[in-house]
Design a protein around this motif. Structure first.
Motif, PDB file in Angstrom:
ATOM      1  N   LEU A  71      31.605  31.872  37.919  1.00  0.00           N
ATOM      2  CA  LEU A  71      32.854  32.451  38.398  1.00  0.00           C
ATOM      3  C   LEU A  71      33.182  33.751  37.668  1.00  0.00           C
ATOM      4  N   VAL A  72      32.957  33.796  36.361  1.00  0.00           N
ATOM      5  CA  VAL A  72      33.200  35.023  35.601  1.00  0.00           C
ATOM      6  C   VAL A  72      32.324  36.142  36.150  1.00  0.00           C
ATOM      7  N   CYS A  75      33.528  37.173  39.674  1.00  0.00           N
ATOM      8  CA  CYS A  75      34.813  37.867  39.598  1.00  0.00           C
ATOM      9  C   CYS A  75      34.665  39.253  38.965  1.00  0.00           C
ATOM     10  N   CYS A  76      33.773  39.388  37.996  1.00  0.00           N
ATOM     11  CA  CYS A  76      33.509  40.713  37.423  1.00  0.00           C
ATOM     12  C   CYS A  76      32.893  41.636  38.481  1.00  0.00           C
ATOM     13  N   GLY A  77      31.983  41.100  39.277  1.00  0.00           N
ATOM     14  CA  GLY A  77      31.408  41.879  40.373  1.00  0.00           C
ATOM     15  C   GLY A  77      32.471  42.290  41.375  1.00  0.00           C
ATOM     16  N   ALA A  78      33.398  41.370  41.671  1.00  0.00           N
ATOM     17  CA  ALA A  78      34.492  41.689  42.588  1.00  0.00           C
ATOM     18  C   ALA A  78      35.411  42.750  41.989  1.00  0.00           C
ATOM     19  N   SER A  79      35.579  42.731  40.672  1.00  0.00           N
ATOM     20  CA  SER A  79      36.395  43.762  40.012  1.00  0.00           C
ATOM     21  C   SER A  79      35.747  45.134  40.135  1.00  0.00           C
ATOM     22  N   VAL A  80      34.432  45.183  39.987  1.00  0.00           N
ATOM     23  CA  VAL A  80      33.723  46.461  40.165  1.00  0.00           C
ATOM     24  C   VAL A  80      33.896  46.940  41.610  1.00  0.00           C
ATOM     25  N   HIS A  81      33.796  46.020  42.560  1.00  0.00           N
ATOM     26  CA  HIS A  81      34.002  46.366  43.967  1.00  0.00           C
ATOM     27  C   HIS A  81      35.424  46.885  44.188  1.00  0.00           C
ATOM     28  N   ALA A  82      36.415  46.249  43.562  1.00  0.00           N
ATOM     29  CA  ALA A  82      37.805  46.691  43.699  1.00  0.00           C
ATOM     30  C   ALA A  82      37.992  48.086  43.107  1.00  0.00           C
ATOM     31  N   GLY A  89      42.233  55.002  47.799  1.00  0.00           N
ATOM     32  CA  GLY A  89      43.684  55.102  47.641  1.00  0.00           C
ATOM     33  C   GLY A  89      44.235  54.021  46.731  1.00  0.00           C
ATOM     34  N   VAL A  90      45.400  54.296  46.185  1.00  0.00           N
ATOM     35  CA  VAL A  90      46.026  53.394  45.224  1.00  0.00           C
ATOM     36  C   VAL A  90      46.485  52.088  45.882  1.00  0.00           C
ATOM     37  N   HIS A  91      46.558  52.047  47.215  1.00  0.00           N
ATOM     38  CA  HIS A  91      46.969  50.814  47.894  1.00  0.00           C
ATOM     39  C   HIS A  91      45.949  49.695  47.703  1.00  0.00           C
ATOM     40  N   HIS A  92      44.793  49.991  47.145  1.00  0.00           N
ATOM     41  CA  HIS A  92      43.791  48.971  46.841  1.00  0.00           C
ATOM     42  C   HIS A  92      43.957  48.395  45.429  1.00  0.00           C
ATOM     43  N   ALA A  93      44.961  48.847  44.695  1.00  0.00           N
ATOM     44  CA  ALA A  93      45.161  48.386  43.316  1.00  0.00           C
ATOM     45  C   ALA A  93      45.402  46.877  43.246  1.00  0.00           C
ATOM     46  N   HIS A  94      46.018  46.310  44.274  1.00  0.00           N
ATOM     47  CA  HIS A  94      46.269  44.865  44.266  1.00  0.00           C
ATOM     48  C   HIS A  94      44.958  44.083  44.166  1.00  0.00           C
ATOM     49  N   HIS A  95      43.925  44.576  44.813  1.00  0.00           N
ATOM     50  CA  HIS A  95      42.626  43.892  44.733  1.00  0.00           C
ATOM     51  C   HIS A  95      42.087  43.921  43.307  1.00  0.00           C
ATOM     52  N   LEU A  96      42.285  45.019  42.631  1.00  0.00           N
ATOM     53  CA  LEU A  96      41.840  45.106  41.243  1.00  0.00           C
ATOM     54  C   LEU A  96      42.629  44.139  40.364  1.00  0.00           C
ATOM     55  N   VAL A  97      43.938  44.095  40.538  1.00  0.00           N
ATOM     56  CA  VAL A  97      44.768  43.151  39.775  1.00  0.00           C
ATOM     57  C   VAL A  97      44.319  41.716  40.059  1.00  0.00           C
ATOM     58  N   GLY A  98      44.088  41.399  41.328  1.00  0.00           N
ATOM     59  CA  GLY A  98      43.672  40.047  41.699  1.00  0.00           C
ATOM     60  C   GLY A  98      42.336  39.656  41.105  1.00  0.00           C
ATOM     61  N   THR A  99      41.366  40.561  41.166  1.00  0.00           N
ATOM     62  CA  THR A  99      40.049  40.215  40.622  1.00  0.00           C
ATOM     63  C   THR A  99      40.096  40.110  39.106  1.00  0.00           C
ATOM     64  N   LEU A 100      40.879  40.972  38.457  1.00  0.00           N
ATOM     65  CA  LEU A 100      41.001  40.865  36.993  1.00  0.00           C
ATOM     66  C   LEU A 100      41.738  39.586  36.599  1.00  0.00           C
ATOM     67  N   ALA A 101      42.716  39.167  37.401  1.00  0.00           N
ATOM     68  CA  ALA A 101      43.393  37.891  37.146  1.00  0.00           C
ATOM     69  C   ALA A 101      42.415  36.727  37.291  1.00  0.00           C
ATOM     70  N   MET A 102      41.519  36.824  38.265  1.00  0.00           N
ATOM     71  CA  MET A 102      40.517  35.768  38.435  1.00  0.00           C
ATOM     72  C   MET A 102      39.527  35.754  37.268  1.00  0.00           C
ATOM     73  N   VAL A 103      39.149  36.928  36.769  1.00  0.00           N
ATOM     74  CA  VAL A 103      38.280  36.993  35.583  1.00  0.00           C
ATOM     75  C   VAL A 103      38.989  36.320  34.415  1.00  0.00           C
ATOM     76  N   TYR A 104      40.259  36.627  34.238  1.00  0.00           N
ATOM     77  CA  TYR A 104      41.056  36.052  33.155  1.00  0.00           C
ATOM     78  C   TYR A 104      41.100  34.526  33.254  1.00  0.00           C
ATOM     79  N   MET A 105      41.348  34.010  34.458  1.00  0.00           N
ATOM     80  CA  MET A 105      41.406  32.556  34.629  1.00  0.00           C
ATOM     81  C   MET A 105      40.023  31.922  34.464  1.00  0.00           C
ATOM     82  N   ALA A 106      38.973  32.594  34.943  1.00  0.00           N
ATOM     83  CA  ALA A 106      37.619  32.058  34.784  1.00  0.00           C
ATOM     84  C   ALA A 106      37.229  32.036  33.310  1.00  0.00           C
ATOM     85  N   LEU A 107      37.641  33.048  32.566  1.00  0.00           N
ATOM     86  CA  LEU A 107      37.366  33.051  31.119  1.00  0.00           C
ATOM     87  C   LEU A 107      38.109  31.920  30.424  1.00  0.00           C
TER      88      LEU A 107
END
Length: 185
Positions: A71-72, A75-82, A89-107
């Motif tokens: 999962l880590v 989720c890290c791969g998804a963060s790179v994609h985000a 555009g900055v409207h994609h920032a939510h995806h970055l927050v979400g993937t980093l939150a998932m990395v945090y929870m997986a860790l």
């Protein structure tokens, strides 16, 4: 994200409902990615990965001994994609927050040997505030969705009547799932 529970417990039932909700949202986003135009395919695919990742994290019995590490990595791969999506555009920032939150929870799952362990209170608190606001705003937008759609037409798929509201509902469901998993930490 949950500890072991007996099959009939309320905690286990709500965990399995969260798994189902996230998996269905991920499947819908995957179908949306398949039908979407080039401009919105990446965002829909990222949401699909998040939906399936959240479903895997919410399984009551844990994800097995290698699950948290996998999962880590995902989720890290998804963060790179985000991060890549942010160039659009900055409207994609939510995806970055979400993937980093998932990395945090997986860790935190890695530290807890497959089950969520308390993370850093400040990080958890900030993510809880972010997702509480996201869910409240998303719910308000869904309730007032009777007017013109704010979801780009190509994002919902060709010829999908009412798909804008369904996209909003999926995003709201995944935000609510993320909020629930953060609350369980």
């Amino acid at each position: 994200m949950h500890g072991s529970a007996t099959p009939l417990s309320a905690s286990s039932a709500s965990a399995w409902l969260l798994v189902l909700l996230c998996a269905v949202s991920g499947a819908y986003c995957l179908l949306r990615a398949r039908r979407a135009g080039r401009r919105t395919r990446g965002m829909a695919a990222g949401e699909a990965v998040m939906g399936f990742g959240m479903a895997a994290m919410a399984v009551p019995s844990g994800t097995g001994p290698w699950g948290p590490q996998i999962l880590v990595a995902v989720c890290c791969g998804a963060s790179v994609h985000a991060l890549w999506l942010l160039r659009g555009g900055v409207h994609h920032a939510h995806h970055l927050v979400g993937t980093l939150a998932m990395v945090y929870m997986a860790l935190s799952m890695t530290a807890g040997h497959g089950h969520a362990r308390a993370g850093l209170p400040v990080v958890t608190g900030v993510l809880l505030l972010y997702y509480a606001g996201y869910v409240l705003l998303g719910g308000a937008r869904l309730v007032t969705a009777g007017g013109p759609l704010s979801v780009p037409a190509g994002e919902a798929g060709p010829g999908a009547a009412g798909a804008g509201e369904l996209v909003r509902a999926c995003r709201l469901a995944m935000g609510t799932g993320m909020l629930a998993m953060l609350l369980s930490m």
